[in-house]
Design a protein around this motif. Structure first.
Motif, short mmCIF file in Angstrom:
data_model
loop_
_atom_site.label_atom_id
_atom_site.label_comp_id
_atom_site.label_asym_id
_atom_site.label_seq_id
_atom_site.Cartn_x
_atom_site.Cartn_y
_atom_site.Cartn_z
N PHE A 64 3.76 6.81 -3.79
CA PHE A 64 3.61 6.54 -2.45
C PHE A 64 2.05 6.22 -2.35
CE2 PHE A 64 1.49 10.45 -1.05
CZ PHE A 64 2.14 11.33 -1.87
N SER A 65 1.85 5.01 -1.49
CA SER A 65 0.78 4.71 -0.93
C SER A 65 0.73 3.87 0.26
CB SER A 65 0.07 3.66 -1.94
OG SER A 65 0.97 2.39 -2.09
N LEU A 66 -0.46 3.82 1.01
CA LEU A 66 -0.68 3.06 2.34
C LEU A 66 -1.14 1.90 1.87
CD1 LEU A 66 -1.25 6.16 2.95
CD2 LEU A 66 -2.14 5.16 5.05
N GLY A 67 -0.51 0.78 2.29
CA GLY A 67 -1.37 -0.59 2.39
C GLY A 67 -0.73 -1.61 3.15
N ALA A 68 -0.94 -2.93 2.65
CA ALA A 68 -0.27 -4.15 3.46
C ALA A 68 0.23 -5.21 2.56
CB ALA A 68 -1.42 -4.65 4.27
N MET A 69 1.28 -5.68 3.04
CA MET A 69 1.99 -6.69 2.35
C MET A 69 1.90 -8.07 3.06
SD MET A 69 6.24 -6.67 1.88
CE MET A 69 6.04 -5.11 0.83
N SER A 70 1.82 -9.00 2.34
CA SER A 70 1.56 -10.52 2.86
C SER A 70 2.65 -10.93 3.72
CB SER A 70 1.63 -11.60 1.87
OG SER A 70 2.59 -11.60 1.14
N TRP A 71 2.65 -11.67 4.56
CA TRP A 71 3.72 -12.06 5.59
C TRP A 71 4.64 -12.84 4.89
CZ3 TRP A 71 3.83 -9.22 9.74
CH2 TRP A 71 2.80 -8.69 10.15
N ALA A 117 -2.25 -9.94 11.82
CA ALA A 117 -3.25 -9.00 10.95
C ALA A 117 -3.33 -9.64 9.62
CB ALA A 117 -2.69 -7.58 10.98
N ASP A 118 -4.27 -9.31 8.54
CA ASP A 118 -4.10 -10.03 7.21
C ASP A 118 -3.08 -9.50 6.56
OD1 ASP A 118 -6.58 -7.69 5.95
OD2 ASP A 118 -4.86 -7.24 7.12
N GLY A 119 -2.29 -8.82 6.97
CA GLY A 119 -1.17 -8.35 6.35
C GLY A 119 -0.08 -7.35 7.20
N PHE A 120 1.25 -7.07 6.68
CA PHE A 120 1.80 -6.13 7.36
C PHE A 120 1.71 -4.81 6.94
CE2 PHE A 120 4.91 -4.80 10.00
CZ PHE A 120 6.30 -4.44 9.59
N PRO A 121 1.28 -3.82 7.72
CA PRO A 121 1.15 -2.15 7.15
C PRO A 121 2.31 -1.84 6.83
CG PRO A 121 0.82 -2.61 9.61
CD PRO A 121 1.00 -3.94 9.21
N VAL A 122 2.40 -1.27 5.60
CA VAL A 122 3.43 -0.71 5.16
C VAL A 122 3.21 0.50 4.16
CG1 VAL A 122 4.98 -3.04 4.73
CG2 VAL A 122 3.49 -1.94 2.84
N ALA A 135 -10.58 5.45 4.27
CA ALA A 135 -10.56 3.96 4.29
C ALA A 135 -9.02 3.53 4.56
CB ALA A 135 -11.35 3.30 3.30
N ALA A 136 -8.16 3.84 3.90
CA ALA A 136 -7.00 3.33 4.13
C ALA A 136 -6.28 3.38 5.37
CB ALA A 136 -5.90 3.81 2.83
N ARG A 137 -6.48 4.79 5.90
CA ARG A 137 -6.15 4.97 7.06
C ARG A 137 -6.93 4.29 8.20
NH1 ARG A 137 -4.11 9.20 9.79
NH2 ARG A 137 -4.44 7.66 11.69
N LYS A 138 -7.89 3.80 7.89
CA LYS A 138 -8.94 2.99 8.95
C LYS A 138 -8.01 1.62 9.01
CE LYS A 138 -13.39 1.03 10.21
NZ LYS A 138 -14.87 1.15 9.93
N LYS A 139 -7.99 0.90 8.01
CA LYS A 139 -7.24 -0.44 7.97
C LYS A 139 -5.76 -0.12 8.34
CE LYS A 139 -8.42 -3.52 5.99
NZ LYS A 139 -9.14 -4.84 6.82
N TRP A 140 -5.06 0.88 8.05
CA TRP A 140 -3.68 0.89 8.41
C TRP A 140 -3.75 0.80 10.15
CZ3 TRP A 140 1.22 1.74 7.05
CH2 TRP A 140 2.34 2.36 8.10
N ASP A 141 -4.62 1.63 10.80
CA ASP A 141 -4.81 1.91 12.31
C ASP A 141 -5.14 0.19 12.70
OD1 ASP A 141 -6.12 5.02 12.20
OD2 ASP A 141 -4.01 4.33 12.29
N GLN A 142 -6.16 -0.30 12.04
CA GLN A 142 -6.57 -1.63 12.41
C GLN A 142 -5.17 -2.77 12.29
OE1 GLN A 142 -9.64 -2.34 10.03
NE2 GLN A 142 -10.95 -1.35 11.31
N ARG A 143 -4.58 -2.48 11.43
CA ARG A 143 -3.49 -3.75 11.25
C ARG A 143 -2.34 -3.10 12.21
NH1 ARG A 143 -4.09 -2.82 4.77
NH2 ARG A 143 -5.48 -4.72 4.46
N CYS A 144 -2.03 -1.86 12.45
CA CYS A 144 -1.06 -1.63 13.31
C CYS A 144 -1.34 -2.15 14.86
CB CYS A 144 -0.76 -0.06 13.61
SG CYS A 144 0.26 0.67 11.77
N LYS A 145 -2.71 -1.95 15.03
CA LYS A 145 -3.05 -2.39 16.67
C LYS A 145 -2.90 -3.69 16.67
CE LYS A 145 -7.08 -2.69 19.58
NZ LYS A 145 -8.58 -2.57 19.56
N LYS A 146 -3.03 -4.56 15.59
CA LYS A 146 -2.95 -6.18 15.73
C LYS A 146 -1.33 -6.32 15.93
CE LYS A 146 -7.05 -7.37 13.80
NZ LYS A 146 -7.90 -8.26 12.56
N THR A 147 -0.39 -5.61 15.10
CA THR A 147 0.94 -5.87 15.22
C THR A 147 1.86 -5.06 16.49
OG1 THR A 147 1.44 -3.97 13.70
CG2 THR A 147 0.92 -6.00 12.56
#
Length: 547
Positions: free
Chosen positions: A381-388, A412-417, A484-496
């Motif tokens: 399992f991992s935190l990341g982002a997926m292209s639109w 966002a630069d990708g969909f947080p998944v 770092a991964a959580r920070k990016k996750w929160d930033q992307r979720c804010k934008k979505t």
């Protein structure tokens, strides 16, 4: 060169041809002008404009990034023909004039067979006049801050940003700032940012407004309409700190903001909220002075009591300061800043007495509160982002797709998944279990603690529609990779606007481990990201297993 397809050409040919000449152009504009055209278009880009010269009427207008290709001007033109602004009839012009040779040649190639003459002229009088008007409107807008206080307010905001009060105080730990300056008596300060989503300071003009907003938020029960109504009913000043994208407004920011903010990629925003006035992203002279005095005193208080506040406790503290009055250089304002522990307890009880607390009490009585039997023990399992683009493919081609409840932004630069990868049989079983539970309701990260090992964790939790909580991952709180991964996750979720996803994939071993190909992705669940407060579990204590 891209050409119109035949069906589009036939559709446009069927439009009535108007005995008119249209002007068309695309021109560079500043973020301020872009925002005057489209409030969300906060970028340094270009404006595409099509005007009916015979009627002196704008038929279509768009704001696009500067790097957008010439196709954009055709897209706007087609809209000007088929669905124009205002109450004018669809139609195609007899003639088009432009002042750019490249645009002329491009349009001649694309608009063949439409019976439209495309000519070059040196000037476009109507469009010139419109752009002059837009520039005047943008430059005459009320500035965010009065020029006399702008620099010192930016310095005060930078001091608060460096204090980072959200690391010690949540929204319920209210501070009072007694000013008695002008029309402002006491401000009640709520700190935003402990969840790492939005950083800022709300300064309520009355306790009634603060309490009313808290009650309305609890009653809103995630209803966007009711949340918006509650937001607009606040009576407060605010300063928020928004993150700048690498390409978003840095040149504009450099003209208006302290250079230190630009280097950190942060944009401070000041403003006012009032039930009868709504949101106003600016402060007038008297308001700016009051906010400056309040922020200066707040900074001194945070500096003086930093060690005490960082313990996590919220005792009764009070300090008085003499703050310079920027309106009268030789005078100072006496300001008292104090904690309000009784109010903090009242607000906490208000939230736990809400309907959400019924769920909280039920969960506390369950054993275990958090189940760990859903995710296969050998799963990756991992935190990341997926292209639109991949998101769109999965929506159409995955074995199972749970769509979001409503449309959400894709800025966002990708969909947080969250990716969960396991063997094919186990992936199928996992998907079926989630379906049997009614689907996935939300994804959350919640604090956890192992007192025996003296370790703290960030627990990844899946909440299903039947109310069950399932652990999918334990992340050490001080792990720099996860931070770092959580920070990016929160930033992307804010934008979505809080939307995220769960991807279930096959292919646990080999080169595809952690990097599944599209064919390996079997399910996409689109859901909401919940904060620990919304989940209502508090810090979960890890219980020792009995032999």
């Amino acid at each position: 060169m891209t050409a119109l397809n035949r069906s589009t050409r036939r559709r446009l040919q069927q439009l009535r041809q108007l005995p008119s000449v249209w002007e068309g152009d695309r021109r560079a504009i500043s973020p301020r002008v872009a925002a005057s055209i489209e409030p969300d278009a906060n970028m340094r880009g270009e404006c595409i404009l099509w005007v009916d010269g015979s009627e002196a009427m704008v038929r279509a207008m768009d704001v696009v990034p500067a790097e957008t290709g010439p196709e954009a001007i055709v897209r706007t033109l087609i809209r000007a023909m088929e669905t124009p602004h205002a109450s004018v009839s669809p139609g195609r012009p007899q003639k088009i004039v432009v002042c750019n040779r490249e645009i002329q040649f491009f349009l001649r190639g694309v608009l063949q067979d439409l019976g439209i003459t495309i000519d070059y002229v040196q000037t476009l009088p109507l469009i010139d006049e419109i752009f002059r008007g837009l520039q005047e409107i943008a430059t005459s807008r009320q500035p965010q801050l009065p020029p006399e206080q702008a620099e010192t307010l930016m310095e005060a905001a930078l001091a608060i940003w460096n204090d980072a009060p959200w690391e010690a105080l949540d929204e319920e730990k209210i501070l009072s700032i007694e000013l008695n300056y002008g029309d402002v008596g006491t401000l009640y300060v709520s700190i935003l940012g402990m969840l790492g989503v939005e950083y800022g300071i709300l300064m309520y003009r009355s306790l009634d407004s603060l309490k009313h907003f808290r009650q309305q938020v609890l009653l809103a029960n995630d209803s966007p309409k009711r949340m918006e109504e509650a937001f607009l009913e606040q009576d407060c000043f605010f300063v928020t700190f928004d993150q700048l994208e690498d390409s978003e407004g840095f040149e504009e920011a450099d003209e208006e903001m302290d250079g230190a903010f630009v280097e950190m990629g942060i944009r401070p925003s000041f403003g006012n909220l009032h039930p009868l006035e709504g949101l106003r992203p600016s402060l007038y002279d008297e308001e700016a002075i009051a906010v400056l005095v309040a922020l200066t005193a707040l900074h001194r208080f945070l500096q003086q009591h930093q060690k005490t506040l960082n313990t996590g406790e919220f005792p009764a503290l009070s300090s008085r300061y003499r703050v310079p009055d920027s309106a009268h250089s030789k005078t100072k304002v006496s300001v008292t800043v104090a904690t309000m522990p009784d109010l903090a307890e009242e607000l906490f009880q208000m939230s736990t007495d809400s309907d959400f607390d019924d769920l909280y009490e039920v969960l506390q009585n369950q054993a275990p509160v958090l189940r760990d039997d859903l995710i296969p023990s050998d799963a990756f399992f991992s935190l990341g982002a997926m292209s639109w683009e991949v998101v769109e493919y999965l929506r159409l081609g995955a074995k199972h797709h749970q769509p979001a409840e409503e449309e959400f932004p894709t800025k966002a630069d990708g969909f947080p998944v969250i990716l969960i990868q396991t063997s094919r049989p186990k992936a199928i079983a996992l998907i079926e279990q989630l379906q049997a539970a009614g689907g996935l309701e939300s994804i959350c990260f919640n604090p956890g603690k192992d007192s025996l090992a003296d370790k703290s964790y960030d627990l990844g939790i899946l909440k299903t529609q039947n109310g069950e909580m399932h652990l999918f991952g334990e992340f050490e709180e001080d792990d720099p990779v996860h931070i770092a991964a959580r920070k990016k996750w929160d930033q992307r979720c804010k934008k979505t606007k809080g939307y995220c996803g769960l991807v279930i994939a096959r292919g646990l071993k080999g080169a595809s481990r952690g990097k599944p190909e599209f064919k390996d992705m079997m399910a996409l669940f689109e859901t909401r990201s919940l904060s620990p407060k919304e989940l209502g579990l508090g810090t979960l204590e890890m219980m020792p297993q009995l032999e």
